[in-house]
Enzyme design. Structure first.
Site, PDB file in Angstrom:
ATOM      1  N   HIS A  73       0.846  -1.197   0.000  1.00 17.96           N
ATOM      2  CA  HIS A  73       0.000   0.000   0.000  1.00 17.96           C
ATOM      3  C   HIS A  73       0.880   1.245   0.000  1.00 17.96           C
ATOM      4  O   HIS A  73       2.010   1.214   0.487  1.00 17.96           O
ATOM      5  CB  HIS A  73      -0.888   0.036   1.253  1.00 17.96           C
ATOM      6  N   LYS A  74       0.347   2.303  -0.531  1.00 22.65           N
ATOM      7  CA  LYS A  74       1.038   3.594  -0.451  1.00 22.65           C
ATOM      8  C   LYS A  74       1.202   3.988   1.012  1.00 22.65           C
ATOM      9  O   LYS A  74       0.250   3.913   1.800  1.00 22.65           O
ATOM     10  CB  LYS A  74       0.229   4.651  -1.199  1.00 22.65           C
TER      11      LYS A  74
END
Length: 210
Positions: free
Chosen positions: A83-84
């Site tokens: 995930h970012k």
């Protein structure tokens, strides 16, 4: 005879628990060498389900060498799981649409660790988890239920969460010799002839037979 046929799914007659998985994997981004097997009494042909978050558009590869032993429920986490992390929240709003796609990150904003590469003659124990981009050297042993978060040296034994070095199987000089010999790349006739040494001999004996 020179061992089992590498192009068969189940090399042990009447024992489907063991599968030469290069013959069952369909993804072009999973590359597996001859004689590498997965041991699972429930679904030995279903190894590919253990390669998680492996999305074709990302392009990362899982590469596993020859003569590897992979225990039941070993998992390979790929880069699609990332995930970012540069924002206030790591929640992937954009995948749900409904206007949230406006915050879709650029590929460069998502963590990318590269290909996951497993060497030759590696033993991966039961319920091991290997994280994205990890490189595991030839001849390594990964203890059951370990979580491998970083590279593993050739001919080392690691275990734990996160996996840590337990010990090296051989001296640095012997490991260098083994890497140079690369017995797994020999013709199968030569491997079969020298099996007593490969299975139970010493590095010196293996050097002498070449």
């Amino acid at each position: 005879m020179y061992g089992p046929e590498p192009d068969t799914k189940h090399p042990m007659k009447g024992f489907p628990q063991v599968c030469f998985i290069k013959n069952t994997v369909k993804s072009q981004n999973i590359l597996i060498g001859d004689y590498t097997y997965y041991d699972d009494p429930e679904d030995s042909e279903g190894f590919e389900k253990n390669v998680l978050y492996h999305f074709p558009f990302i392009g990362d590869k899982l590469i596993i060498g020859k003569f590897c032993s992979i225990g039941r429920r070993a998992k390979f986490i790929m880069n699609g799981a990332n995930h970012k992390m540069s924002g206030l929240s790591t929640y992937p709003f954009y995948i749900f649409g409904g206007g949230w796609e406006s915050v879709t990150p650029q590929s460069s904003e998502l963590p990318y660790k590269g290909d996951t590469i497993i060497g030759n003659d590696v033993w991966i124990g039961y319920d091991v988890v290997i994280m994205p981009g990890v490189h595991i050297g030839n001849g390594a042993i990964i203890a059951s239920r370990s979580v491998v978060t970083r590279d593993v040296d050739a001919y080392s034994i690691v275990g734990g969460n996160p996996a840590e070095m337990i010990k090296s199987r051989y001296s640095e000089q012997d490991i260098l010799r083994l890497e140079q010999l690369a017995w797994w790349d020999w013709p199968i006739k030569k491997i079969t002839k020298n099996l007593p040494i490969i299975a139970s001999g010493t590095v010196k004996q293996l050097c002498e037979c070449c």
